[in-house]
Design an enzyme around this catalytic site. Structure first.
Site, mmCIF file in Angstrom:
data_model
loop_
_atom_site.group_PDB
_atom_site.id
_atom_site.type_symbol
_atom_site.label_atom_id
_atom_site.label_comp_id
_atom_site.label_asym_id
_atom_site.label_seq_id
_atom_site.Cartn_x
_atom_site.Cartn_y
_atom_site.Cartn_z
ATOM 1 N N ALA A 1 -6.147 9.804 -1.908
ATOM 2 C CA ALA A 1 -6.243 8.807 -0.831
ATOM 3 C C ALA A 1 -5.877 9.470 0.478
ATOM 4 C CB ALA A 1 -5.318 7.625 -1.096
ATOM 5 N N ALA B 1 -4.112 8.215 2.625
ATOM 6 C CA ALA B 1 -2.724 7.861 2.919
ATOM 7 C C ALA B 1 -1.715 8.768 2.231
ATOM 8 C CB ALA B 1 -2.459 6.416 2.507
ATOM 9 N N TYR B 2 -2.140 9.517 1.227
ATOM 10 C CA TYR B 2 -1.197 10.367 0.494
ATOM 11 C C TYR B 2 -0.833 11.596 1.323
ATOM 12 C CZ TYR B 2 -2.660 7.669 -3.651
ATOM 13 O OH TYR B 2 -2.943 6.672 -4.551
ATOM 14 N N GLN B 3 0.409 11.593 1.788
ATOM 15 C CA GLN B 3 0.945 12.713 2.574
ATOM 16 C C GLN B 3 0.038 13.050 3.762
ATOM 17 O OE1 GLN B 3 2.708 11.713 -0.320
ATOM 18 N NE2 GLN B 3 1.303 13.138 -1.335
#
Length: 336
Positions: free
Chosen positions: A58, A60-62
């Site tokens: 995603a 949004a991941y890190q």
């Protein structure tokens, strides 16, 4: 490894999907237990060697570094046409809305950024990460359809939603001739089975693939209750989801441990073997080589009807928490 068609799509995916939330620059995310690029690559490579061809990440991941690590590893270790890559996008922020960025513009910006991160021309599955109450569903479905028509995504999926929302979105898509959601990624495991009320039977009826996250309940279903790990100690969101029901969940965890000992397999194998009787391809996070190795072994483990009943019968209904609780509250206009 075994493979299956992903719902009403042409995607042929491994029965285990590698969840990549544990990959990425820890300084750019909310988790302290994420892996650097070198160790992420080792796990991705081992997954590929074990037959895993389905990967979930995603933007949004890190802050997109999970996408970057995955993209570079797949470029080096796999042929693009032989892997199935899924990524997700979040709703517009308040700042986006104030700036007048439409839902359609937001989706276009997000897919383009994800493709840059992944160093790819397209993703196989583009997932609506959570329901956006500030954007009309028509605008979302129109935006996603344009992404598919542009060849930037082959199919679309949805995550963190209720069955009524999925039904509403796909009914609109059918009416307008838009791409429909072919998969749903919800919270589903032996400790949290609320998806069985409406989502599971609806998806079975419509042939929509279930690719649940939190397949091992943040590690709780992979080790005995008295064992711990860095993830269990530091994953505050998982604690938020499971600590309130820890007492009743312990009974199920102990049954998993008992069965694993009797069958001389890992708790991971038991927990995932159960889930594989319900869904197409669970998303299994991996931050150690043995995590993906245990997940792959689960594909070959068959549980009897009696064993499945033994694992299930101690379940007690759980309250909605986290994203889904917020989703439900917004749907009914309830305050946070």
């Amino acid at each position: 490894m075994r493979y299956t068609k992903l719902g009403n799509s042409g995607l042929n995916v491994s029965r285990i999907c590698m969840g990549c939330m544990g990959f990425g620059d820890a300084e750019k995310g909310q988790h302290t237990w994420t892996l650097d690029e070198e160790h992420s690559r080792e796990i991705i490579k081992r997954g590929l060697e074990s037959g895993v061809n389905f990967f979930d990440t995603a933007i949004a991941y890190q802050s997109g570094t999970s996408e970057q690590y995955l993209g570079r590893a797949l470029r080096d270790y796999a042929k693009r046409e032989e892997v199935v890559v899924a990524t997700k996008f979040l709703p517009r922020t308040a700042t986006d809305i104030e700036a007048g960025i439409s839902g359609r513009q937001h989706i276009e910006r997000m897919i383009d950024k994800s493709l840059r991160n992944l160093c790819m021309d397209y993703v196989d599955l583009y997932i609506y990460h959570m329901w956006d109450f500030a954007t009309p569903i028509y605008e979302v479905m129109d935006g996603l359809n344009r992404v598919v028509k542009a060849g930037k995504a082959r199919y679309i999926g949805i995550s963190n939603c209720f069955a009524w929302q999925l039904a509403k979105a796909n009914a609109l898509a059918e009416k307008e001739g838009f791409a429909k959601f072919i998969s749903v990624q919800g919270h589903y495991n032996l400790l949290f089975r609320e998806e069985e009320r409406e989502m599971v039977p609806f998806c079975r009826e419509e042939n929509i693939a279930l690719t649940p996250y939190s397949a091992l309940a943040g590690g709780r279903l992979s080790r005995r209750p008295d064992e711990t790990s860095k993830r269990l100690r530091e994953d505050s969101y998982a604690k938020f989801k499971y600590d309130a029901t820890a007492r009743q969940d312990r009974v199920i965890i102990e049954r998993v441990a008992e069965m694993a000992e009797q069958m001389d397999v890992s708790m991971t194998e038991i927990s995932l073997a159960w889930l594989l009787t319900k869904v197409a391809s669970p998303v299994v996070g991996a931050t150690k080589l043995n995590h993906i190795e245990g997940a792959v072994k689960a594909v070959e483990l068959a549980l009897s009807a009696e064993e499945i009943t033994y694992l299930e019968e101690a379940y007690i209904p759980h309250k909605l928490v986290g994203v889904m609780a917020e989703n439900n509250g917004k749907a009914f206009g309830m305050p946070k």
